[in-house]
Design an enzyme around this catalytic site. Structure first.
Site, PDB file in Angstrom:
ATOM      1  N   CYS A  72       0.820  -1.218   0.000  1.00  0.00           N
ATOM      2  CA  CYS A  72       0.000   0.000   0.000  1.00  0.00           C
ATOM      3  C   CYS A  72       0.847   1.260   0.000  1.00  0.00           C
ATOM      4  O   CYS A  72       0.484   2.262  -0.615  1.00  0.00           O
ATOM      5  CB  CYS A  72      -0.946  -0.002   1.189  1.00  0.00           C
ATOM      6  N   HIS A 363      -1.547   0.964   7.358  1.00  0.00           N
ATOM      7  CA  HIS A 363      -1.993   1.075   5.969  1.00  0.00           C
ATOM      8  C   HIS A 363      -1.778   2.502   5.484  1.00  0.00           C
ATOM      9  O   HIS A 363      -1.987   3.459   6.236  1.00  0.00           O
ATOM     10  CB  HIS A 363      -3.474   0.700   5.860  1.00  0.00           C
ATOM     11  N   ASN A 386      -7.990   4.660  -2.023  1.00  0.00           N
ATOM     12  CA  ASN A 386      -7.403   3.440  -1.492  1.00  0.00           C
ATOM     13  C   ASN A 386      -6.784   2.630  -2.629  1.00  0.00           C
ATOM     14  O   ASN A 386      -6.846   3.039  -3.794  1.00  0.00           O
ATOM     15  CB  ASN A 386      -8.476   2.626  -0.759  1.00  0.00           C
TER      16      ASN A 386
END
Length: 445
Positions: A72, A363, A386
């Site tokens: 991520c 994250h 995201n």
């Protein structure tokens, strides 16, 4: 130290009697066993009021998908970079190769880890020490930080995704990581048994690591012919280009010079001071992983100003799991009423959650919008890009309430020019160094 009382039949009977004495417990059991806790505990009214409209928004196109990998931090940093590149190239859609970035991060991290462990062995660090075992247990994962990403782009540049596409192992890194992890631990075991041969053991392990990475991810391009058709239908050809040249030419936004802000809520780590994590990094001689500890409200102010004034996405790191409706793409501190279902009071604040291992940054994503009140400073909610694909949320975009930002956002990357003089002065002072296992050293996955 007091003795631990074993569970006996009398205690179990008391627990069962207590459960049955409250009719709501059986009602909750019936509902949760059938529908699951998230559907039962969802605060419908709060979810309904968390709207997907924003007074400031920067469009970054279709979301990316990290699949079954912990990349991520690379996806989100490249999402910021691709926003810049799309403007420079005048294209509507563009994506950098996350596989290329991961290849060189892992190769560099391989070298960093071997050198780190060799130094500890040479210094006489016990193999069973907390530090030694922590580094062995956490080796060769996918996670990282903004500074680590910039170390990779600064040294190796970047390439368009279609020139170094995803592979089976980049989409699902588990088995590759198992092999790399085992190789590194084998090398460390040999170093420990034969410290006089550390140099040759390191060289052999690095060659093997490079071989495994290339077999799994492919051989990255050293240069490539770059040509494209822009949004106006005009064809362009740059000719032979290296990845570093491509990065410098089309991502000329000073991202490598950004400063990482962090909200460490523990009072023993003062605001306005720089924090570092021992043994955390990926590129030898790269920029160290350090943060400037600031109030959460200052982070919000910076994010709001970057979106409003610079019109560019903002990289951030958070604990993404608490109070998350993944399917609908929402975060709010009161989005779920778990305590009402269980009859339990979850009363830890941010500092306590960090101190007792209940929360840490895990994250990384990018802010691409914010809803601001008429006063221009009060935020209501945030729009988040995201990297979990477009089958969930608002085609992959999430909505975050402002109170959730306060409680679960830990890190933000901002231009150095945005900092007041007192913070600029703090960057020139030595960092408060925290041990490798400190929660502020958690990696985004």
């Amino acid at each position: 130290m007091g003795s631990i009382t074993p569970l006996d039949h009398s205690t179990l009977d008391d627990l069962r009697t207590g459960f049955e004495a409250r009719p709501q417990n059986r009602l909750a059991m019936n509902a949760v066993t059938v529908a699951g806790i998230e559907k039962v505990a969802l605060n419908y009214e709060r979810a309904r009021r968390l709207q997907r409209r924003f007074s400031v928004s920067v469009d970054n196109g279709a979301v990316t998908n990290q699949n079954r990998s912990g990349r991520c931090w690379l996806f989100s940093s490249l999402n910021v970079a691709r926003f810049v590149a799309k403007k420079a190239l005048n294209v509507k859609e563009f994506e950098f190769s996350q596989n290329y970035a991961m290849y060189f991060d892992k190769l560099e991290r391989f070298n960093y880890f071997l050198g780190n462990m060799a130094g500890l062995i040479t210094a006489g660090e016990p193999v069973d020490s907390r530090l030694f075992q922590h580094l062995l247990s956490d080796v060769m994962g996918d996670g990282g930080q903004w500074t680590m990403a910039m170390n990779v782009y600064r040294k190796y540049g970047a390439v368009p995704q279609d020139l170094f596409p995803e592979t089976a192992s980049s989409r699902n890194t588990g088995e590759m990581n198992v092999q790399l992890r085992s190789l590194l631990r084998t090398a460390v075991a040999h170093m420990s048994a034969n410290p006089e041969d550390i140099e040759s053991i390191t060289a052999d392990a690095l060659r093997a690591g490079h071989r495994i990475l290339t077999i799994h991810l492919g051989e990255p391009p050293r240069s490539f012919d770059w040509e494209w058709t822009d949004a106006d239908g005009v064809f362009h050809r740059d000719g032979e280009t290296t990845p570093v040249e491509f990065w410098k030419r089309y991502v000329d936004a000073g991202l490598e010079d950004y400063v990482c802000l962090v909200d460490d809520p523990r009072p023993e780590h003062p605001k306005g001071r720089k924090i570092g994590i021992e043994h955390l990094g990926n590129v030898v001689d790269g920029t160290p992983t350090e943060y400037l500890n600031v109030p959460n409200d200052f982070m919000k102010d910076c994010a709001r100003r970057i979106l409003s004034d610079l019109r560019i996405p903002v990289w951030f790191g958070a604990d993404c799991h608490p109070m998350m409706d993944r399917e609908n793409g929402a975060w709010a501190t009161d989005l779920f009423s778990y305590g009402d279902v269980y009859d339990v009071d979850f009363d830890m604040d941010k500092e306590t959650r960090v101190r007792f291992a209940d929360s840490a940054m895990n994250h990384a994503m990018a802010f691409v919008g914010v809803d601001v009140d008429e006063d221009g400073t009060t935020t209501r909610r945030w729009r988040v890009e995201n990297s979990w694909g477009d089958k969930i949320a608002d085609k992959g975009y999430f909505t975050m309430s402002d109170d959730w930002f306060s409680e679960f956002v830990y890190e933000l990357a901002v231009p150095r020019t945005m900092l007041p003089q007192e913070y600029l002065d703090a960057l020139d002072k030595p960092a408060i160094m925290l041990p490798a296992w400190d929660p502020m050293g958690a990696l985004a996955r």
